[in-house]
Write a protein that holds these residues in place. Structure first.
Motif, PDB file in Angstrom:
ATOM      1  N   ILE A 177     -20.096 -16.807  -9.059  1.00 35.94           N
ATOM      2  CA  ILE A 177     -20.685 -17.724  -8.085  1.00 35.94           C
ATOM      3  C   ILE A 177     -22.116 -18.105  -8.479  1.00 35.94           C
ATOM      4  O   ILE A 177     -22.469 -19.293  -8.550  1.00 35.94           O
ATOM      5  N   GLU A 178     -22.958 -17.110  -8.737  1.00 34.97           N
ATOM      6  CA  GLU A 178     -24.367 -17.389  -8.984  1.00 34.97           C
ATOM      7  C   GLU A 178     -24.603 -17.992 -10.361  1.00 34.97           C
ATOM      8  O   GLU A 178     -25.491 -18.836 -10.535  1.00 34.97           O
ATOM      9  N   ILE A 191     -23.228 -32.974  -6.671  1.00 36.78           N
ATOM     10  CA  ILE A 191     -21.974 -33.397  -7.311  1.00 36.78           C
ATOM     11  C   ILE A 191     -21.362 -32.258  -8.115  1.00 36.78           C
ATOM     12  O   ILE A 191     -20.193 -31.900  -7.939  1.00 36.78           O
ATOM     13  N   PHE A 192     -22.173 -31.658  -9.005  1.00 34.66           N
ATOM     14  CA  PHE A 192     -21.654 -30.589  -9.859  1.00 34.66           C
ATOM     15  C   PHE A 192     -21.285 -29.350  -9.044  1.00 34.66           C
ATOM     16  O   PHE A 192     -20.287 -28.677  -9.326  1.00 34.66           O
ATOM     17  N   GLY A 193     -22.099 -29.028  -8.024  1.00 39.01           N
ATOM     18  CA  GLY A 193     -21.810 -27.864  -7.196  1.00 39.01           C
ATOM     19  C   GLY A 193     -20.513 -28.005  -6.417  1.00 39.01           C
ATOM     20  O   GLY A 193     -19.737 -27.056  -6.287  1.00 39.01           O
ATOM     21  N   THR A 194     -20.276 -29.217  -5.899  1.00 39.34           N
ATOM     22  CA  THR A 194     -19.043 -29.457  -5.153  1.00 39.34           C
ATOM     23  C   THR A 194     -17.822 -29.389  -6.065  1.00 39.34           C
ATOM     24  O   THR A 194     -16.790 -28.789  -5.708  1.00 39.34           O
ATOM     25  N   LEU A 195     -17.919 -29.984  -7.245  1.00 36.39           N
ATOM     26  CA  LEU A 195     -16.805 -29.929  -8.191  1.00 36.39           C
ATOM     27  C   LEU A 195     -16.508 -28.489  -8.604  1.00 36.39           C
ATOM     28  O   LEU A 195     -15.339 -28.083  -8.703  1.00 36.39           O
ATOM     29  N   ALA A 196     -17.559 -27.707  -8.851  1.00 35.27           N
ATOM     30  CA  ALA A 196     -17.369 -26.306  -9.238  1.00 35.27           C
ATOM     31  C   ALA A 196     -16.727 -25.510  -8.108  1.00 35.27           C
ATOM     32  O   ALA A 196     -15.838 -24.668  -8.334  1.00 35.27           O
ATOM     33  N   ALA A 197     -17.174 -25.761  -6.867  1.00 34.57           N
ATOM     34  CA  ALA A 197     -16.608 -25.055  -5.723  1.00 34.57           C
ATOM     35  C   ALA A 197     -15.117 -25.364  -5.575  1.00 34.57           C
ATOM     36  O   ALA A 197     -14.302 -24.467  -5.313  1.00 34.57           O
ATOM     37  N   LEU A 198     -14.744 -26.634  -5.761  1.00 28.38           N
ATOM     38  CA  LEU A 198     -13.334 -27.016  -5.675  1.00 28.38           C
ATOM     39  C   LEU A 198     -12.512 -26.329  -6.765  1.00 28.38           C
ATOM     40  O   LEU A 198     -11.384 -25.868  -6.526  1.00 28.38           O
ATOM     41  N   PHE A 199     -13.080 -26.261  -7.971  1.00 27.35           N
ATOM     42  CA  PHE A 199     -12.355 -25.623  -9.073  1.00 27.35           C
ATOM     43  C   PHE A 199     -12.060 -24.158  -8.769  1.00 27.35           C
ATOM     44  O   PHE A 199     -10.908 -23.696  -8.901  1.00 27.35           O
ATOM     45  N   PHE A 200     -13.074 -23.414  -8.353  1.00 26.76           N
ATOM     46  CA  PHE A 200     -12.871 -21.983  -8.122  1.00 26.76           C
ATOM     47  C   PHE A 200     -12.073 -21.713  -6.841  1.00 26.76           C
ATOM     48  O   PHE A 200     -11.532 -20.620  -6.668  1.00 26.76           O
ATOM     49  N   TRP A 201     -12.026 -22.693  -5.931  1.00 31.63           N
ATOM     50  CA  TRP A 201     -11.164 -22.524  -4.758  1.00 31.63           C
ATOM     51  C   TRP A 201      -9.698 -22.500  -5.180  1.00 31.63           C
ATOM     52  O   TRP A 201      -8.913 -21.701  -4.683  1.00 31.63           O
ATOM     53  N   ILE A 226     -21.909 -22.085  -3.731  1.00 31.91           N
ATOM     54  CA  ILE A 226     -22.324 -22.669  -5.017  1.00 31.91           C
ATOM     55  C   ILE A 226     -23.250 -23.870  -4.838  1.00 31.91           C
ATOM     56  O   ILE A 226     -24.372 -23.879  -5.370  1.00 31.91           O
ATOM     57  N   PRO A 227     -22.850 -24.930  -4.106  1.00 31.90           N
ATOM     58  CA  PRO A 227     -23.781 -26.067  -3.972  1.00 31.90           C
ATOM     59  C   PRO A 227     -25.050 -25.706  -3.220  1.00 31.90           C
ATOM     60  O   PRO A 227     -26.142 -26.200  -3.551  1.00 31.90           O
ATOM     61  N   ALA A 228     -24.956 -24.846  -2.212  1.00 33.00           N
ATOM     62  CA  ALA A 228     -26.145 -24.475  -1.446  1.00 33.00           C
ATOM     63  C   ALA A 228     -27.144 -23.709  -2.304  1.00 33.00           C
ATOM     64  O   ALA A 228     -28.362 -23.926  -2.230  1.00 33.00           O
ATOM     65  N   TYR A 229     -26.651 -22.801  -3.135  1.00 37.15           N
ATOM     66  CA  TYR A 229     -27.515 -22.032  -4.034  1.00 37.15           C
ATOM     67  C   TYR A 229     -28.242 -22.968  -5.007  1.00 37.15           C
ATOM     68  O   TYR A 229     -29.446 -22.836  -5.244  1.00 37.15           O
ATOM     69  N   ALA A 230     -27.493 -23.927  -5.580  1.00 36.94           N
ATOM     70  CA  ALA A 230     -28.091 -24.867  -6.534  1.00 36.94           C
ATOM     71  C   ALA A 230     -29.170 -25.721  -5.875  1.00 36.94           C
ATOM     72  O   ALA A 230     -30.245 -25.944  -6.446  1.00 36.94           O
ATOM     73  N   LEU A 231     -28.900 -26.213  -4.665  1.00 35.95           N
ATOM     74  CA  LEU A 231     -29.877 -27.050  -3.965  1.00 35.95           C
ATOM     75  C   LEU A 231     -31.129 -26.246  -3.600  1.00 35.95           C
ATOM     76  O   LEU A 231     -32.248 -26.778  -3.642  1.00 35.95           O
ATOM     77  N   THR A 232     -30.952 -24.985  -3.249  1.00 37.50           N
ATOM     78  CA  THR A 232     -32.105 -24.144  -2.924  1.00 37.50           C
ATOM     79  C   THR A 232     -33.031 -24.001  -4.132  1.00 37.50           C
ATOM     80  O   THR A 232     -34.257 -24.059  -4.001  1.00 37.50           O
TER      81      THR A 232
END
Length: 518
Positions: free
Chosen positions: A76-77, A115-125, A148-154
């Protein structure tokens, strides 16, 4: 791959230019000290919050559940860090060189990370296997991908605030809100969903940290104006950010690939024990983040004026501060290691040797940390290759140790200790190589070592050894403060000069006092 813009050539400042730059250099040291002091307070807050989480996780959830949780966090991280596109350090350079509205520049990065965080989250889901090598997980465990996207945005909003020298927001988000949210959440969710409490608490902490960073970010930068996403420009930005993003991910990965490999060779319970040791050992590692947010803006400013001598002085100065603090904390946590690990639970005492190696790894990594702070701007591709070689060396060494333990039928605890030993050797090697490369680029030697560290360590070890004869609760209550006090007294009187003590002065906003201290 070719080197980035702004090629660097060795240059030695003349006496006249050095004198002219001394006042500005002093202001930079003052800014570094102020930022580091603010974030060091955050380190103490993070320490206060980390201990309750480890105690709750170890006592309530147990080593096996903690091991599965740790294996998922590695993926995840690491993924989230990649999705931030290296903006944790690269954003400072883009803001310094861009003529566009600052909010527009930051929102370019925010859009890409989303964009990248959402795509990554969908992949690992849909492909959760990499997160859970044991094959055991629940629907709520799968929801960890939401982090994933929240961590990246932070990462991005905190980097934007750091560019404005606002380190307090990072302290609030990373040292207060996130650790306390996961500690309180882990305790509360245990009574609601005992099998999924750690996952729910982690998701809660990440989003709480994001909201904590977003509020001051929007007040500082506001919303973008006349901003239209340019796909071609964003594509170029992505390609330019890849070396830095990969270097960030690899630097982070050196502290996590050991958990991943251990998960392949050892039972989840052993991974859980190692995770606790790693969390304790990562406390001194957090000290580097005390200076990391402020180092970027200071280095990029001096690079624009080719003031390489100032960069070398600042890195050596900060490097010694980090090394001295990390060594003291490593002694305080390592000597009473059995008592520290036993605080989490009796089943975790077997990770004491791993804790010792991990603490030493953070000490030897200090030089690599400060060297990389400049290399990511001056030689990002070469720095990337060194980082790749480091993590490859660490992985090979870790796997070799795992195979040796199995071949000789040694106890399972040897696997955890071996993973820590591999990390220590790899990070020590990286420190030597990166310091040598940066010294060549700057034309000035990068060396954080001072013999005062030995003078301070010797009496601290003696005090710590005496404390091990006390009952465990007294060893922790009296021994740790006694070790820190002994080490601190000696390092202050034998190791810290006037230029070092600027770290502990409060009224140094860059005035005459700072110039004198430099």
């Amino acid at each position: 791959m070719s080197e980035p813009d702004n090629p660097v050539h060795p240059r030695t400042l003349g006496s006249g230019s050095a004198a002219a730059a001394s006042g500005e250099d002093g202001q930079d040291i003052a800014a570094l000290a102020k930022g580091g002091r603010t974030n060091f307070f955050g380190f103490l807050l993070r320490l206060a919050a980390r201990i309750p989480f480890l105690f709750i996780a170890g006592r309530l959830y147990g080593a096996e559940e903690l091991g599965r949780f740790a294996s998922a966090l590695v993926v995840i991280e690491l993924t989230a860090l990649m999705c931030s596109m290296g903006e944790k350090r690269g954003l400072a350079q883009r803001l310094a060189n861009s003529e566009a509205r600052p909010a527009n520049t930051v929102f370019d990065a925010i859009l890409l990370a989303t964009i990248f965080g959402t795509l990554a989250a969908l992949f690992f889901w849909f492909v959760p296997a990499p997160m859970f090598p044991s094959g055991e997980y629940s629907l709520i465990d799968q929801m960890l991908v939401l982090a994933i996207p929240a961590y990246a945005l932070t990462e991005i909003v905190l980097a934007a605030q750091a560019y404005r020298y606002d380190i307090a927001t990072t302290v609030r988000a990373r040292a207060i809100v996130e650790p306390w949210a996961i500690s309180i959440g882990a305790g509360a969710f245990y009574f609601i969903a005992p099998e999924d409490g750690l996952s729910l608490a982690y998701i809660l902490s990440i989003y709480a940290g994001l909201l904590t960073g977003l509020w001051p970010f929007l007040r500082t930068y506001g919303l973008p104006k006349a901003w239209t996403p340019q796909l071609r420009a964003m594509g170029k930005m992505t390609m330019r950010a890849l070396p830095l993003a990969t270097a960030d991910a690899i630097e982070w990965g050196t502290r996590r690939i050991d958990i991943f490999i251990l998960g392949l060779f050892a039972a989840p319970a052993a991974v859980g024990v190692y995770y606790v040791a790693q969390q304790v050992a990562s406390l001194p590692q957090k000290l580097k983040t005390s200076f990391e947010p402020i180092l970027g803006p200071v280095i990029t400013k001096n690079l624009k004026t080719n003031n390489y001598g100032a960069i070398a002085r600042q890195l050596c100065q900060v490097g010694f501060w980090i090394l001295a603090a990390q060594a003291g904390i490593a002694l305080a946590l390592g000597i009473p290691g059995e008592a520290v690990m036993g605080l989490v639970g009796p089943n975790f005492v077997g990770g004491t040797a791993a804790l010792a190696f991990l603490l030493m790894a953070e000490v030897v990594a200090a030089t690599a940390v400060v060297s990389e702070a400049a290399l990511v701007y001056m030689a990002r591709v070469r720095n990337l290759w060194i980082s790749i070689a480091t993590i490859g060396f660490q992985a090979a060494l870790t796997v070799g140790i795992m195979l040796a333990v199995e071949a000789y039928a040694w106890p399972e605890a040897y696997k955890a200790a071996g993973a820590g030993l591999a990390l220590m050797i790899a990070l020590g090697t990286a420190s030597l190589v990166k310091a040598w490369l940066l010294g060549r680029l700057l034309g000035h030697r990068i060396n954080n070592w001072r013999w005062a560290l030995v003078y301070a360590t010797a009496p601290a070890v003696a005090v710590g050894y005496a404390a091990t004869f006390l009952p465990e609760w007294l060893e922790l209550l009296i021994g740790i403060p006694a070790i820190l006090a002994t080490y601190g007294f000696v390092i202050w009187h034998r190791g810290f000069g006037p230029e070092d003590r600027v770290l502990f002065r409060k009224n140094i906003a860059g005035g005459e006092e700072a110039a004198e201290a430099s």
